[in-house]
Design a protein around this motif. Sequence first.
Motif, mmCIF file in Angstrom:
data_model
loop_
_atom_site.group_PDB
_atom_site.id
_atom_site.type_symbol
_atom_site.label_atom_id
_atom_site.label_comp_id
_atom_site.label_asym_id
_atom_site.label_seq_id
_atom_site.Cartn_x
_atom_site.Cartn_y
_atom_site.Cartn_z
ATOM 1 N N VAL A 136 0.851 -1.188 0.000
ATOM 2 C CA VAL A 136 0.000 0.000 0.000
ATOM 3 C C VAL A 136 0.884 1.235 0.000
ATOM 4 N N GLN A 137 0.574 2.143 -0.876
ATOM 5 C CA GLN A 137 1.273 3.434 -0.883
ATOM 6 C C GLN A 137 0.333 4.502 -0.349
ATOM 7 N N LEU A 138 0.894 5.373 0.476
ATOM 8 C CA LEU A 138 0.099 6.403 1.133
ATOM 9 C C LEU A 138 0.710 7.761 0.830
ATOM 10 N N GLN A 139 -0.122 8.698 0.405
ATOM 11 C CA GLN A 139 0.338 10.025 0.048
ATOM 12 C C GLN A 139 -0.377 11.048 0.911
ATOM 13 N N ALA A 140 0.378 11.697 1.783
ATOM 14 C CA ALA A 140 -0.202 12.683 2.694
ATOM 15 C C ALA A 140 0.021 14.094 2.186
ATOM 16 N N SER A 141 -0.882 14.977 2.581
ATOM 17 C CA SER A 141 -0.757 16.394 2.220
ATOM 18 C C SER A 141 -1.503 17.240 3.239
ATOM 19 N N GLY A 142 -1.226 18.552 3.221
ATOM 20 C CA GLY A 142 -2.009 19.466 4.033
ATOM 21 C C GLY A 142 -1.300 20.082 5.213
ATOM 22 N N GLY A 143 -0.060 19.735 5.458
ATOM 23 C CA GLY A 143 0.651 20.342 6.577
ATOM 24 C C GLY A 143 0.992 21.792 6.287
ATOM 25 N N GLY A 144 1.542 22.457 7.297
ATOM 26 C CA GLY A 144 1.932 23.836 7.111
ATOM 27 C C GLY A 144 2.154 24.551 8.416
ATOM 28 N N LEU A 145 2.222 25.871 8.318
ATOM 29 C CA LEU A 145 2.444 26.732 9.476
ATOM 30 C C LEU A 145 1.136 27.444 9.811
ATOM 31 N N VAL A 146 0.768 27.420 11.083
ATOM 32 C CA VAL A 146 -0.468 28.051 11.523
ATOM 33 C C VAL A 146 -0.254 28.656 12.899
ATOM 34 N N GLN A 147 -1.010 29.674 13.221
ATOM 35 C CA GLN A 147 -0.908 30.292 14.527
ATOM 36 C C GLN A 147 -1.716 29.518 15.565
ATOM 37 N N THR A 148 -1.382 29.696 16.814
ATOM 38 C CA THR A 148 -2.138 29.083 17.911
ATOM 39 C C THR A 148 -3.621 29.417 17.778
ATOM 40 N N GLY A 149 -4.433 28.373 17.916
ATOM 41 C CA GLY A 149 -5.879 28.539 17.782
ATOM 42 C C GLY A 149 -6.397 28.318 16.377
ATOM 43 N N GLY A 150 -5.486 28.189 15.432
ATOM 44 C CA GLY A 150 -5.876 27.995 14.050
ATOM 45 C C GLY A 150 -6.233 26.562 13.719
ATOM 46 N N SER A 151 -6.515 26.320 12.452
ATOM 47 C CA SER A 151 -6.938 24.998 11.986
ATOM 48 C C SER A 151 -6.141 24.575 10.766
ATOM 49 N N LEU A 152 -6.012 23.281 10.618
ATOM 50 C CA LEU A 152 -5.427 22.672 9.435
ATOM 51 C C LEU A 152 -6.158 21.376 9.151
ATOM 52 N N ARG A 153 -6.163 20.977 7.899
ATOM 53 C CA ARG A 153 -6.754 19.695 7.518
ATOM 54 C C ARG A 153 -5.729 18.886 6.756
ATOM 55 N N LEU A 154 -5.410 17.720 7.284
ATOM 56 C CA LEU A 154 -4.505 16.800 6.613
ATOM 57 C C LEU A 154 -5.316 15.773 5.821
ATOM 58 N N SER A 155 -4.769 15.373 4.696
ATOM 59 C CA SER A 155 -5.386 14.342 3.867
ATOM 60 C C SER A 155 -4.358 13.269 3.560
ATOM 61 N N CYS A 156 -4.837 12.062 3.352
ATOM 62 C CA CYS A 156 -3.933 10.977 2.996
ATOM 63 C C CYS A 156 -4.691 9.998 2.106
ATOM 64 N N ALA A 157 -4.162 9.796 0.903
ATOM 65 C CA ALA A 157 -4.790 8.892 -0.046
ATOM 66 C C ALA A 157 -4.008 7.589 -0.121
ATOM 67 N N ALA A 158 -4.720 6.474 -0.025
ATOM 68 C CA ALA A 158 -4.108 5.150 -0.149
ATOM 69 C C ALA A 158 -4.234 4.664 -1.589
ATOM 70 N N SER A 159 -3.301 3.819 -2.002
ATOM 71 C CA SER A 159 -3.283 3.334 -3.378
ATOM 72 C C SER A 159 -4.343 2.266 -3.628
ATOM 73 N N ARG A 160 -4.914 1.724 -2.553
ATOM 74 C CA ARG A 160 -5.988 0.746 -2.683
ATOM 75 C C ARG A 160 -6.834 0.780 -1.422
ATOM 76 N N SER A 161 -7.928 0.034 -1.451
ATOM 77 C CA SER A 161 -8.798 -0.030 -0.289
ATOM 78 C C SER A 161 -8.073 -0.682 0.892
ATOM 79 N N VAL A 162 -8.227 -0.077 2.055
ATOM 80 C CA VAL A 162 -7.595 -0.600 3.260
ATOM 81 C C VAL A 162 -8.622 -0.655 4.384
ATOM 82 N N THR A 163 -8.349 -1.431 5.400
ATOM 83 C CA THR A 163 -9.318 -1.562 6.491
ATOM 84 C C THR A 163 -9.261 -0.348 7.397
ATOM 85 N N ALA A 164 -8.249 -0.227 8.191
ATOM 86 C CA ALA A 164 -8.145 0.905 9.104
ATOM 87 C C ALA A 164 -7.058 1.865 8.641
ATOM 88 N N MET A 165 -7.236 3.112 8.998
ATOM 89 C CA MET A 165 -6.243 4.148 8.677
ATOM 90 C C MET A 165 -6.054 5.023 9.901
#
Length: 116
Positions: A1-30
Amino acid sequence: VQLQASGGGLVQTGGSLRLSCAASRSVTAMGWYRQPPAKQRELVAAISYGGTTRYADSVKGRFTISRDNARNTVYLQMNSLKPEDTAVYYCNSGGFSGGTYYPDYWGQGTQVTVSS
């Protein structure tokens, strides 16, 4: 299984970020682990194929893990971020046993930095 993550960065205290990760095939748990500077890697959150979730106590009420099974993708919505959330975040896939998440495959890390 290959996993590709994205969405990191720099944010101030109290801020928000959303990380995403796509798998190359169907998997049970992530899930997501993180490794703060000079500390050990730790579980942040995990989700089963059916949507059962597990969270570290330190992120409960602030982070939400979700997944889109049609897209083999897991998300981590991070709100009310704190400087102690600063870490490299790693996406993984694996399975649950006895309520515990066990990762098998790992993606590359994505840096999350929360400034004070």
